[in-house]
Design a protein around this motif. Sequence first.
Motif, PDB file in Angstrom:
ATOM      1  N   HIS A  53       0.853  -1.189   0.000  1.00 53.63           N
ATOM      2  CA  HIS A  53       0.000   0.000   0.000  1.00 53.63           C
ATOM      3  C   HIS A  53       0.890   1.240   0.000  1.00 53.63           C
ATOM      4  N   TYR A  54       0.472   2.256  -0.749  1.00 55.47           N
ATOM      5  CA  TYR A  54       1.312   3.442  -0.882  1.00 55.47           C
ATOM      6  C   TYR A  54       1.119   4.399   0.291  1.00 55.47           C
ATOM      7  N   VAL A  55       2.236   4.977   0.761  1.00 48.96           N
ATOM      8  CA  VAL A  55       2.194   6.056   1.755  1.00 48.96           C
ATOM      9  C   VAL A  55       2.994   7.232   1.205  1.00 48.96           C
ATOM     10  N   HIS A  56       2.382   8.391   1.196  1.00 46.01           N
ATOM     11  CA  HIS A  56       2.952   9.598   0.613  1.00 46.01           C
ATOM     12  C   HIS A  56       3.617  10.411   1.725  1.00 46.01           C
ATOM     13  N   LEU A  57       4.840  10.875   1.473  1.00 40.88           N
ATOM     14  CA  LEU A  57       5.565  11.599   2.507  1.00 40.88           C
ATOM     15  C   LEU A  57       4.794  12.800   3.019  1.00 40.88           C
ATOM     16  N   ASP A  58       4.223  13.591   2.128  1.00 38.34           N
ATOM     17  CA  ASP A  58       3.536  14.811   2.543  1.00 38.34           C
ATOM     18  C   ASP A  58       2.173  14.526   3.164  1.00 38.34           C
ATOM     19  N   ARG A  59       1.406  13.627   2.561  1.00 38.49           N
ATOM     20  CA  ARG A  59       0.028  13.393   3.013  1.00 38.49           C
ATOM     21  C   ARG A  59      -0.053  12.434   4.198  1.00 38.49           C
ATOM     22  N   ALA A  64       0.151  18.535   9.907  1.00 33.28           N
ATOM     23  CA  ALA A  64      -0.087  19.962   9.707  1.00 33.28           C
ATOM     24  C   ALA A  64       1.036  20.777  10.344  1.00 33.28           C
ATOM     25  N   HIS A  65       1.367  21.892   9.704  1.00 31.70           N
ATOM     26  CA  HIS A  65       2.471  22.693  10.214  1.00 31.70           C
ATOM     27  C   HIS A  65       2.094  23.426  11.496  1.00 31.70           C
ATOM     28  N   LEU A  66       3.021  23.396  12.436  1.00 36.30           N
ATOM     29  CA  LEU A  66       2.962  24.194  13.651  1.00 36.30           C
ATOM     30  C   LEU A  66       4.256  25.004  13.727  1.00 36.30           C
ATOM     31  N   PRO A  67       4.297  26.107  14.484  1.00 40.19           N
ATOM     32  CA  PRO A  67       5.530  26.896  14.550  1.00 40.19           C
ATOM     33  C   PRO A  67       6.733  26.030  14.933  1.00 40.19           C
ATOM     34  N   GLY A  68       7.789  26.119  14.118  1.00 49.68           N
ATOM     35  CA  GLY A  68       8.989  25.344  14.372  1.00 49.68           C
ATOM     36  C   GLY A  68       8.946  23.935  13.838  1.00 49.68           C
ATOM     37  N   GLY A  69       7.840  23.577  13.169  1.00 45.25           N
ATOM     38  CA  GLY A  69       7.660  22.208  12.714  1.00 45.25           C
ATOM     39  C   GLY A  69       8.426  21.846  11.465  1.00 45.25           C
ATOM     40  N   GLY A  70       8.923  22.834  10.734  1.00 49.09           N
ATOM     41  CA  GLY A  70       9.699  22.553   9.544  1.00 49.09           C
ATOM     42  C   GLY A  70       8.861  22.123   8.358  1.00 49.09           C
ATOM     43  N   ARG A  71       9.550  21.653   7.308  1.00 46.89           N
ATOM     44  CA  ARG A  71       8.891  21.318   6.040  1.00 46.89           C
ATOM     45  C   ARG A  71       8.088  20.026   6.084  1.00 46.89           C
ATOM     46  N   HIS A  72       8.441  19.104   6.949  1.00 47.27           N
ATOM     47  CA  HIS A  72       7.709  17.849   7.076  1.00 47.27           C
ATOM     48  C   HIS A  72       7.368  17.620   8.547  1.00 47.27           C
ATOM     49  N   PRO A  73       6.365  18.326   9.040  1.00 44.19           N
ATOM     50  CA  PRO A  73       6.055  18.247  10.468  1.00 44.19           C
ATOM     51  C   PRO A  73       5.664  16.825  10.890  1.00 44.19           C
ATOM     52  N   TRP A  74       6.003  16.501  12.116  1.00 40.50           N
ATOM     53  CA  TRP A  74       5.616  15.217  12.696  1.00 40.50           C
ATOM     54  C   TRP A  74       4.093  15.167  12.797  1.00 40.50           C
ATOM     55  N   PRO A  75       3.444  14.112  12.311  1.00 42.17           N
ATOM     56  CA  PRO A  75       1.972  14.076  12.354  1.00 42.17           C
ATOM     57  C   PRO A  75       1.435  13.860  13.762  1.00 42.17           C
ATOM     58  N   GLY A  76       0.262  14.393  14.001  1.00 41.77           N
ATOM     59  CA  GLY A  76      -0.399  14.153  15.276  1.00 41.77           C
ATOM     60  C   GLY A  76      -0.761  12.690  15.445  1.00 41.77           C
ATOM     61  N   ALA A  77      -0.877  12.267  16.691  1.00 41.99           N
ATOM     62  CA  ALA A  77      -1.121  10.851  16.981  1.00 41.99           C
ATOM     63  C   ALA A  77      -2.429  10.363  16.365  1.00 41.99           C
ATOM     64  N   ALA A  78      -3.503  11.127  16.490  1.00 40.22           N
ATOM     65  CA  ALA A  78      -4.799  10.690  15.973  1.00 40.22           C
ATOM     66  C   ALA A  78      -4.767  10.580  14.450  1.00 40.22           C
ATOM     67  N   GLY A 264      17.172  10.188  19.923  1.00 39.82           N
ATOM     68  CA  GLY A 264      16.035  11.064  19.698  1.00 39.82           C
ATOM     69  C   GLY A 264      16.044  11.669  18.303  1.00 39.82           C
ATOM     70  N   LEU A 265      14.956  12.349  17.957  1.00 42.04           N
ATOM     71  CA  LEU A 265      14.790  12.973  16.649  1.00 42.04           C
ATOM     72  C   LEU A 265      14.382  14.431  16.827  1.00 42.04           C
ATOM     73  N   TYR A 266      15.111  15.336  16.184  1.00 41.33           N
ATOM     74  CA  TYR A 266      14.695  16.733  16.115  1.00 41.33           C
ATOM     75  C   TYR A 266      13.714  16.826  14.965  1.00 41.33           C
ATOM     76  N   THR A 267      12.433  16.849  15.296  1.00 43.97           N
ATOM     77  CA  THR A 267      11.400  16.700  14.276  1.00 43.97           C
ATOM     78  C   THR A 267      11.385  17.851  13.275  1.00 43.97           C
ATOM     79  N   GLY A 268      11.584  19.066  13.711  1.00 44.98           N
ATOM     80  CA  GLY A 268      11.586  20.203  12.791  1.00 44.98           C
ATOM     81  C   GLY A 268      12.871  20.318  12.001  1.00 44.98           C
TER      82      GLY A 268
END
Length: 286
Positions: A53-59, A64-78, A264-268
Amino acid sequence: MNRSPDWTTLVSPSDLAARLGDPLLVVLDARFSLADPAAGEAAWRGGHVPGAHYVHLDRDLSGAHLPGGGRHPWPGAADFGRMLAARGITPAHQVVAYDAADGAFAARAWCLLRLAGHARVAVLDGGFEAWSAQGLPVDRDVSEAQRAAPYPVAYDRSRLYDGARVEMHLAGGGLLLDARGGERFRGEVEPIDARAGHVPGAVSRPYASNIADGRFKSRAALAEEFADLLGPRAPADVVAMCGSGVTACHHLLAMAHAGLDGAGLYTGSWSGWIEDPARPVATGDR
Protein backbone atom coordinates in the motif's frame (compact mmCIF):
# COMPACT_ATOMS: atom_id res chain seq x y z
CA MET A 1 2.46 -23.76 14.00
CA ASN A 2 5.63 -21.75 14.60
CA ARG A 3 5.18 -18.00 14.64
CA SER A 4 7.10 -16.10 11.97
CA PRO A 5 10.10 -14.16 13.30
CA ASP A 6 9.71 -10.51 14.14
CA TRP A 7 11.57 -7.99 11.98
CA THR A 8 12.38 -4.80 13.85
CA THR A 9 15.07 -3.04 11.81
CA LEU A 10 15.92 -4.48 8.37
CA VAL A 11 14.69 -7.38 6.25
CA SER A 12 16.19 -8.84 3.08
CA PRO A 13 14.24 -9.10 -0.18
CA SER A 14 14.37 -12.91 -0.08
CA ASP A 15 13.04 -13.09 3.48
CA LEU A 16 10.18 -10.72 2.67
CA ALA A 17 9.34 -12.64 -0.50
CA ALA A 18 9.07 -15.87 1.49
CA ARG A 19 6.45 -14.30 3.75
CA LEU A 20 4.16 -12.68 1.17
CA GLY A 21 0.57 -13.74 1.79
CA ASP A 22 0.93 -13.79 5.57
CA PRO A 23 -2.32 -12.22 6.86
CA LEU A 24 -0.37 -10.44 9.60
CA LEU A 25 2.02 -8.78 7.15
CA VAL A 26 1.48 -5.27 5.75
CA VAL A 27 3.91 -3.82 3.22
CA LEU A 28 4.16 -0.05 2.70
CA ASP A 29 5.60 1.55 -0.44
CA ALA A 30 7.16 4.87 0.60
CA ARG A 31 8.84 5.85 -2.66
CA PHE A 32 9.01 9.62 -3.03
CA SER A 33 10.84 12.40 -4.85
CA LEU A 34 11.26 15.86 -3.36
CA ALA A 35 11.65 17.18 -6.91
CA ASP A 36 8.40 15.57 -8.09
CA PRO A 37 6.03 14.72 -5.21
CA ALA A 38 3.73 12.75 -7.53
CA ALA A 39 6.49 10.46 -8.84
CA GLY A 40 6.48 7.97 -5.97
CA GLU A 41 2.80 7.16 -6.20
CA ALA A 42 3.06 6.93 -9.98
CA ALA A 43 5.91 4.45 -9.58
CA TRP A 44 3.80 2.40 -7.12
CA ARG A 45 0.94 2.29 -9.63
CA GLY A 46 3.37 1.09 -12.26
CA GLY A 47 4.56 -1.84 -10.17
CA HIS A 48 5.22 -2.67 -6.53
CA VAL A 49 5.89 -5.47 -4.07
CA PRO A 50 2.72 -7.60 -4.13
CA GLY A 51 0.15 -6.28 -1.69
CA ALA A 52 2.05 -3.08 -0.92
CA HIS A 53 0.00 0.00 0.00
CA TYR A 54 1.31 3.44 -0.88
CA VAL A 55 2.19 6.06 1.75
CA HIS A 56 2.95 9.60 0.61
CA LEU A 57 5.57 11.60 2.51
CA ASP A 58 3.54 14.81 2.54
CA ARG A 59 0.03 13.39 3.01
CA ASP A 60 0.61 10.29 5.14
CA LEU A 61 3.99 10.59 6.87
CA SER A 62 3.79 14.30 7.78
CA GLY A 63 1.29 16.44 9.62
CA ALA A 64 -0.09 19.96 9.71
CA HIS A 65 2.47 22.69 10.21
CA LEU A 66 2.96 24.19 13.65
CA PRO A 67 5.53 26.90 14.55
CA GLY A 68 8.99 25.34 14.37
CA GLY A 69 7.66 22.21 12.71
CA GLY A 70 9.70 22.55 9.54
CA ARG A 71 8.89 21.32 6.04
CA HIS A 72 7.71 17.85 7.08
CA PRO A 73 6.05 18.25 10.47
CA TRP A 74 5.62 15.22 12.70
CA PRO A 75 1.97 14.08 12.35
CA GLY A 76 -0.40 14.15 15.28
CA ALA A 77 -1.12 10.85 16.98
CA ALA A 78 -4.80 10.69 15.97
CA ASP A 79 -4.06 11.54 12.32
CA PHE A 80 -1.29 8.98 12.11
CA GLY A 81 -3.50 6.37 13.78
CA ARG A 82 -6.18 6.94 11.15
CA MET A 83 -3.62 6.59 8.37
CA LEU A 84 -2.44 3.25 9.79
CA ALA A 85 -6.03 2.05 10.08
CA ALA A 86 -6.65 2.97 6.44
CA ARG A 87 -3.76 0.68 5.50
CA GLY A 88 -5.21 -2.16 7.58
CA ILE A 89 -2.49 -1.97 10.23
CA THR A 90 -3.17 -3.09 13.80
CA PRO A 91 -0.74 -3.56 16.71
CA ALA A 92 -0.56 -7.27 15.79
CA HIS A 93 0.81 -6.72 12.30
CA GLN A 94 4.35 -7.04 11.02
CA VAL A 95 4.97 -3.97 8.88
CA VAL A 96 7.69 -3.65 6.23
CA ALA A 97 8.34 -0.32 4.50
CA TYR A 98 10.44 0.27 1.42
CA ASP A 99 11.37 3.04 -0.97
CA ALA A 100 13.31 3.12 -4.23
CA ALA A 101 16.68 2.12 -2.82
CA ASP A 102 18.53 3.65 0.12
CA GLY A 103 15.80 3.65 2.77
CA ALA A 104 15.65 7.41 3.30
CA PHE A 105 11.84 7.63 3.04
CA ALA A 106 11.10 4.13 4.32
CA ALA A 107 13.05 4.99 7.46
CA ARG A 108 10.59 7.83 8.11
CA ALA A 109 7.72 5.31 8.12
CA TRP A 110 9.78 2.99 10.33
CA CYS A 111 10.54 5.79 12.79
CA LEU A 112 6.94 6.95 12.99
CA LEU A 113 5.72 3.44 13.72
CA ARG A 114 8.50 2.70 16.18
CA LEU A 115 7.94 5.90 18.16
CA ALA A 116 4.19 5.22 18.02
CA GLY A 117 4.86 2.05 20.00
CA HIS A 118 4.88 -0.47 17.14
CA ALA A 119 7.90 -2.76 17.54
CA ARG A 120 7.29 -5.11 14.60
CA VAL A 121 8.31 -2.77 11.80
CA ALA A 122 11.29 -3.05 9.46
CA VAL A 123 12.72 -1.54 6.28
CA LEU A 124 13.39 -3.57 3.14
CA ASP A 125 17.17 -3.42 2.77
CA GLY A 126 18.01 -2.12 -0.70
CA GLY A 127 14.42 -1.11 -1.40
CA PHE A 128 12.50 -1.75 -4.60
CA GLU A 129 15.72 -1.63 -6.58
CA ALA A 130 17.11 -4.66 -4.74
CA TRP A 131 13.73 -6.42 -4.95
CA SER A 132 13.59 -5.94 -8.73
CA ALA A 133 17.24 -6.86 -9.21
CA GLN A 134 16.53 -10.28 -7.71
CA GLY A 135 13.66 -10.87 -10.12
CA LEU A 136 11.10 -11.06 -7.33
CA PRO A 137 7.39 -10.68 -8.15
CA VAL A 138 5.92 -7.28 -8.96
CA ASP A 139 2.22 -6.46 -8.80
CA ARG A 140 0.12 -3.62 -10.28
CA ASP A 141 -3.00 -4.14 -8.18
CA VAL A 142 -3.88 -0.87 -6.44
CA SER A 143 -6.89 -2.10 -4.47
CA GLU A 144 -7.41 -0.34 -1.15
CA ALA A 145 -6.55 -2.09 2.09
CA GLN A 146 -9.22 -3.51 4.34
CA ARG A 147 -9.62 -0.77 6.92
CA ALA A 148 -8.79 -1.65 10.52
CA ALA A 149 -9.94 -0.06 13.76
CA PRO A 150 -8.17 3.21 14.60
CA TYR A 151 -4.64 2.46 15.72
CA PRO A 152 -3.98 3.55 19.35
CA VAL A 153 -0.92 5.68 18.65
CA ALA A 154 0.99 6.82 21.75
CA TYR A 155 4.23 8.51 20.73
CA ASP A 156 7.31 8.21 22.90
CA ARG A 157 7.59 11.95 23.43
CA SER A 158 10.87 11.55 25.32
CA ARG A 159 12.53 10.91 21.95
CA LEU A 160 10.91 13.80 20.04
CA TYR A 161 12.73 17.14 20.24
CA ASP A 162 11.81 20.69 19.30
CA GLY A 163 14.28 23.55 18.88
CA ALA A 164 14.24 24.66 22.51
CA ARG A 165 14.87 21.15 23.73
CA VAL A 166 17.71 20.72 21.23
CA GLU A 167 19.37 23.83 22.67
CA MET A 168 19.14 22.32 26.17
CA HIS A 169 20.40 18.99 24.83
CA LEU A 170 23.51 20.63 23.39
CA ALA A 171 24.08 22.73 26.51
CA GLY A 172 24.08 19.53 28.55
CA GLY A 173 26.76 17.88 26.41
CA GLY A 174 24.45 15.83 24.20
CA LEU A 175 25.36 14.91 20.63
CA LEU A 176 23.38 16.34 17.69
CA LEU A 177 23.99 14.42 14.44
CA ASP A 178 23.11 16.19 11.18
CA ALA A 179 22.20 13.70 8.42
CA ARG A 180 22.38 16.17 5.51
CA GLY A 181 25.18 16.09 2.99
CA GLY A 182 28.42 17.70 4.09
CA GLU A 183 28.13 20.58 1.64
CA ARG A 184 24.77 21.57 3.11
CA PHE A 185 26.03 21.19 6.67
CA ARG A 186 28.98 23.47 5.90
CA GLY A 187 26.68 26.03 4.27
CA GLU A 188 28.35 25.80 0.87
CA VAL A 189 25.02 25.11 -0.86
CA GLU A 190 21.39 25.16 0.21
CA PRO A 191 19.03 23.94 -2.52
CA ILE A 192 15.89 23.75 -0.38
CA ASP A 193 15.80 25.95 2.72
CA ALA A 194 15.98 29.72 3.08
CA ARG A 195 19.27 29.80 5.03
CA ALA A 196 22.45 27.78 4.71
CA GLY A 197 24.53 26.30 7.48
CA HIS A 198 23.90 24.18 10.57
CA VAL A 199 22.90 24.30 14.21
CA PRO A 200 25.94 25.43 16.22
CA GLY A 201 27.40 22.43 18.02
CA ALA A 202 25.98 19.84 15.62
CA VAL A 203 28.21 17.14 14.11
CA SER A 204 27.97 16.09 10.47
CA ARG A 205 27.24 12.48 9.55
CA PRO A 206 25.47 12.25 6.18
CA TYR A 207 22.87 9.49 6.19
CA ALA A 208 24.55 8.00 3.10
CA SER A 209 27.38 7.00 5.45
CA ASN A 210 25.10 4.20 6.67
CA ILE A 211 25.01 2.61 3.19
CA ALA A 212 27.53 0.59 1.18
CA ASP A 213 26.81 -0.89 -2.25
CA GLY A 214 23.12 0.00 -2.00
CA ARG A 215 22.51 -1.77 1.33
CA PHE A 216 22.90 -0.86 4.97
CA LYS A 217 26.36 -1.59 6.30
CA SER A 218 26.73 -4.57 8.62
CA ARG A 219 25.70 -4.33 12.25
CA ALA A 220 29.34 -4.52 13.29
CA ALA A 221 30.45 -1.75 10.94
CA LEU A 222 27.61 0.57 11.99
CA ALA A 223 28.24 -0.16 15.67
CA GLU A 224 31.90 0.75 15.31
CA GLU A 225 31.23 3.95 13.38
CA PHE A 226 28.54 5.21 15.73
CA ALA A 227 30.60 4.23 18.79
CA ASP A 228 33.38 6.49 17.47
CA LEU A 229 30.89 9.36 17.26
CA LEU A 230 29.21 8.71 20.60
CA GLY A 231 32.34 8.27 22.68
CA PRO A 232 31.20 7.80 26.29
CA ARG A 233 27.61 8.86 25.53
CA ALA A 234 24.68 6.46 25.60
CA PRO A 235 22.38 6.21 22.54
CA ALA A 236 19.76 8.21 24.46
CA ASP A 237 22.25 11.11 24.57
CA VAL A 238 22.09 11.39 20.76
CA VAL A 239 19.59 13.40 18.72
CA ALA A 240 19.47 13.16 14.92
CA MET A 241 18.41 15.96 12.59
CA CYS A 242 18.47 16.74 8.86
CA GLY A 243 16.66 19.23 6.66
CA SER A 244 13.10 18.42 7.70
CA GLY A 245 13.17 15.37 10.00
CA VAL A 246 13.05 12.72 7.26
CA THR A 247 16.56 11.45 6.49
CA ALA A 248 17.46 11.87 10.18
CA CYS A 249 15.27 8.82 10.75
CA HIS A 250 17.87 6.85 8.76
CA HIS A 251 20.31 7.38 11.64
CA LEU A 252 17.78 6.12 14.20
CA LEU A 253 17.23 3.00 12.09
CA ALA A 254 20.95 2.42 11.53
CA MET A 255 21.68 2.84 15.24
CA ALA A 256 18.89 0.48 16.22
CA HIS A 257 20.17 -2.09 13.72
CA ALA A 258 23.61 -1.76 15.32
CA GLY A 259 22.19 -2.43 18.79
CA LEU A 260 22.26 1.26 19.77
CA ASP A 261 18.53 1.96 19.97
CA GLY A 262 17.19 4.96 21.85
CA ALA A 263 18.35 8.09 20.02
CA GLY A 264 16.04 11.06 19.70
CA LEU A 265 14.79 12.97 16.65
CA TYR A 266 14.70 16.73 16.12
CA THR A 267 11.40 16.70 14.28
CA GLY A 268 11.59 20.20 12.79
CA SER A 269 15.28 19.87 11.98
CA TRP A 270 17.05 22.59 9.97
CA SER A 271 13.90 23.94 8.32
CA GLY A 272 12.29 24.25 11.74
CA TRP A 273 15.39 25.76 13.36
CA ILE A 274 15.57 28.64 10.87
CA GLU A 275 11.88 29.50 11.25
CA ASP A 276 13.11 31.58 14.22
CA PRO A 277 15.43 34.24 12.73
CA ALA A 278 16.95 34.86 16.16
CA ARG A 279 18.50 31.39 16.33
CA PRO A 280 22.24 31.24 15.61
CA VAL A 281 23.59 29.61 12.46
CA ALA A 282 27.06 28.14 11.97
CA THR A 283 28.95 27.40 8.76
CA GLY A 284 32.06 25.38 8.00
CA ASP A 285 32.98 22.06 9.55
CA ARG A 286 32.18 23.03 13.16
